[in-house]
Design a protein around this motif. Structure first.
Motif, PDB file in Angstrom:
ATOM      1  N   LEU A 131       0.835  -1.197   0.000  1.00  0.00           N
ATOM      2  CA  LEU A 131       0.000   0.000   0.000  1.00  0.00           C
ATOM      3  C   LEU A 131       0.873   1.252   0.000  1.00  0.00           C
ATOM      4  N   HIS A 132       0.550   2.170  -0.889  1.00  0.00           N
ATOM      5  CA  HIS A 132       1.162   3.487  -0.889  1.00  0.00           C
ATOM      6  C   HIS A 132       0.022   4.502  -0.903  1.00  0.00           C
ATOM      7  N   SER A 133       0.369   5.771  -0.840  1.00  0.00           N
ATOM      8  CA  SER A 133      -0.661   6.797  -0.958  1.00  0.00           C
ATOM      9  C   SER A 133      -0.064   8.015  -1.650  1.00  0.00           C
ATOM     10  N   PHE A 173       4.232  13.327  -2.257  1.00  0.00           N
ATOM     11  CA  PHE A 173       4.713  12.471  -1.178  1.00  0.00           C
ATOM     12  C   PHE A 173       3.949  11.150  -1.168  1.00  0.00           C
ATOM     13  N   CYS A 174       4.605  10.119  -0.628  1.00  0.00           N
ATOM     14  CA  CYS A 174       3.877   8.902  -0.285  1.00  0.00           C
ATOM     15  C   CYS A 174       3.456   9.065   1.180  1.00  0.00           C
ATOM     16  N   THR A 175       2.158   8.888   1.441  1.00  0.00           N
ATOM     17  CA  THR A 175       1.695   9.088   2.820  1.00  0.00           C
ATOM     18  C   THR A 175       1.112   7.823   3.416  1.00  0.00           C
ATOM     19  N   GLU A 176       1.641   6.685   2.982  1.00  0.00           N
ATOM     20  CA  GLU A 176       1.238   5.431   3.621  1.00  0.00           C
ATOM     21  C   GLU A 176       2.532   4.720   3.939  1.00  0.00           C
ATOM     22  N   TYR A 177       2.763   4.436   5.214  1.00  0.00           N
ATOM     23  CA  TYR A 177       4.049   3.849   5.578  1.00  0.00           C
ATOM     24  C   TYR A 177       4.253   2.539   4.827  1.00  0.00           C
ATOM     25  N   CYS A 178       5.293   2.476   3.994  1.00  0.00           N
ATOM     26  CA  CYS A 178       5.426   1.340   3.080  1.00  0.00           C
ATOM     27  C   CYS A 178       6.802   0.674   3.184  1.00  0.00           C
ATOM     28  N   GLY A 179       7.506   0.927   4.277  1.00  0.00           N
ATOM     29  CA  GLY A 179       8.778   0.237   4.438  1.00  0.00           C
ATOM     30  C   GLY A 179       9.944   1.198   4.588  1.00  0.00           C
ATOM     31  N   ASN A 204      12.234   2.801   2.875  1.00  0.00           N
ATOM     32  CA  ASN A 204      12.479   4.076   2.187  1.00  0.00           C
ATOM     33  C   ASN A 204      11.204   4.879   1.932  1.00  0.00           C
ATOM     34  N   HIS A 205      10.200   4.624   2.758  1.00  0.00           N
ATOM     35  CA  HIS A 205       8.924   5.340   2.611  1.00  0.00           C
ATOM     36  C   HIS A 205       9.117   6.849   2.531  1.00  0.00           C
ATOM     37  N   SER A 206       9.966   7.361   3.419  1.00  0.00           N
ATOM     38  CA  SER A 206      10.119   8.820   3.472  1.00  0.00           C
ATOM     39  C   SER A 206      10.846   9.368   2.254  1.00  0.00           C
ATOM     40  N   ALA A 207      11.496   8.489   1.499  1.00  0.00           N
ATOM     41  CA  ALA A 207      12.210   8.958   0.309  1.00  0.00           C
ATOM     42  C   ALA A 207      11.386   8.715  -0.954  1.00  0.00           C
ATOM     43  N   MET A 208      10.155   8.280  -0.770  1.00  0.00           N
ATOM     44  CA  MET A 208       9.306   7.971  -1.932  1.00  0.00           C
ATOM     45  C   MET A 208       8.630   9.251  -2.416  1.00  0.00           C
ATOM     46  N   LEU A 209       9.411  10.046  -3.137  1.00  0.00           N
ATOM     47  CA  LEU A 209       8.976  11.382  -3.518  1.00  0.00           C
ATOM     48  C   LEU A 209       8.903  11.498  -5.040  1.00  0.00           C
TER      49      LEU A 209
HETATM   50 CU1  CUA Z   1       5.142   4.277  -0.519  1.00  0.00          CU
HETATM   51 CU2  CUA Z   1       5.212   5.074   1.706  1.00  0.00          CU
END
Ligand code: CUA
Length: 305
Positions: free
Chosen positions: A137-139, A172-178, A180-185
């Motif tokens: 899941l991503h957002s 931004f990705c706003t669903e915690y996905c692992g 590198n979630h915070s770098a999913m830009l």
């Molecule tokens: Cu994709 Cu967080």
């Protein structure tokens, strides 16, 4: 933070409206509370507390007024939400694929042109993003447009927007996905009509050296999701130091990572699975990438020594 879509302005208004109601009642309730504390404080030891049995009128008033206010807030919210969920018929479609950890954008109306972690749209044009995840899941969130939608593996979801100003906006990705979630830009570039004309008529890869094209493909074709460029191990072996490396596959065949090996591994990734990694993780790129693109990727991998 200001917004640059009409819908974003509506979202802001709903929020301001709800906050204004909350502030009004917070101040009003506390003012009455403080007044009562002072007015009816115990003045001497002989003060007696009066007995109150209840008051139906008061009960009805403080039930009905907040209930009505809730309905007003709800109605206002639903009206804006409905606009948000109803893309205009003439919206331009862009496909979005979320993966750990990046975004791929493809343009069905531009011969399937693909961009990675960056995409371009014309100003004053409704755009509909048709989104799917290839893993978890991503957002997808564009804060300046006040719009967000989950991106999930089992179905297509969508969101739409119409940017009123050119410029560059963050995604931004706003669903915690692992990890590198915070770098999913990603970056969204809203182009003027002329810029959009130039973008759609030109070959976006024109003038790129093989290495530059390879680096672009590394991101846009999602290699970077599984193969790091800095030596760290992800789902697949890192590209750093790959060229020229020697080793063994799980079936015991030895390999040397030359041009043939890399091209083979891109086209048929499950033919030789490197020891320490799991097979069946990567789709075969046979027919997906041209020879020129594979050569560009090899050129890029060679630079990662
Ligand atoms: Cu994709 Cu967080």
């Amino acid at each position: 933070m200001s917004t640059v879509t009409e819908l974003g302005a509506h979202v802001d208004k709903v929020q301001a409206f709800i906050i204004a109601i909350m502030i009004f009642w917070f101040v009003a309730c506390n003012a009455v509370l403080i007044y009562f504390m002072l007015r009816y404080r115990r003045r001497s030891k002989h003060d007696k507390v009066s007995t109150i049995k209840g008051n139906h009128t008061l009960e009805i008033v403080w039930t009905v007024i907040p209930t009505l206010l809730c309905f007003v807030m709800f109605y206002y919210g639903v009206v804006v939400w409905k606009d948000m969920r109803t893309p205009p018929e003439d919206a331009m479609d862009i496909n979005v694929r979320g993966y750990k950890w990046g975004w791929e954008f493809s343009y069905p109306e531009l011969d399937g042109r693909i961009e990675g972690n960056v995409f371009y749209v014309p100003v004053n044009t409704p755009v509909r993003l048709v989104m799917k995840s290839s893993d978890v899941l991503h957002s997808f969130f564009i804060p300046e447009f006040r719009t967000k939608e989950d991106v999930i593996p089992s179905m297509y979801t969508y969101l739409w927007f119409e940017a009123k100003e050119t410029g560059t906006y963050n995604v931004f990705c706003t669903e915690y996905c692992g990890r590198n979630h915070s770098a999913m830009l990603a970056k969204l570039h809203v182009l003027s009509e002329e810029e959009w004309e130039a973008y759609t008529s030109g070959d976006p890869n024109e003038g790129l050296s093989p290495t530059e094209l390879g680096q672009k493909l590394y991101v846009s074709r999602a290699c970077s999701g599984c193969h790091s460029s800095d030596g760290s191990a992800l789902i697949g072996p890192s590209f750093k130091g790959l060229y020229g490396r020697e080793g063994q596959g799980q079936d015991g065949t030895s390999y040397k990572a030359d041009e043939n090996y890399i091209a083979e591994s891109i086209k048929y990734p499950n033919k030789l699975v490197v020891t320490g990694f799991q097979g069946g993780q990567m789709p075969a790129y046979e027919g997906q990438l041209s020879d020129k693109e594979i050569e560009a990727l090899i050129a890029y991998i060679k630079t990662l020594q």
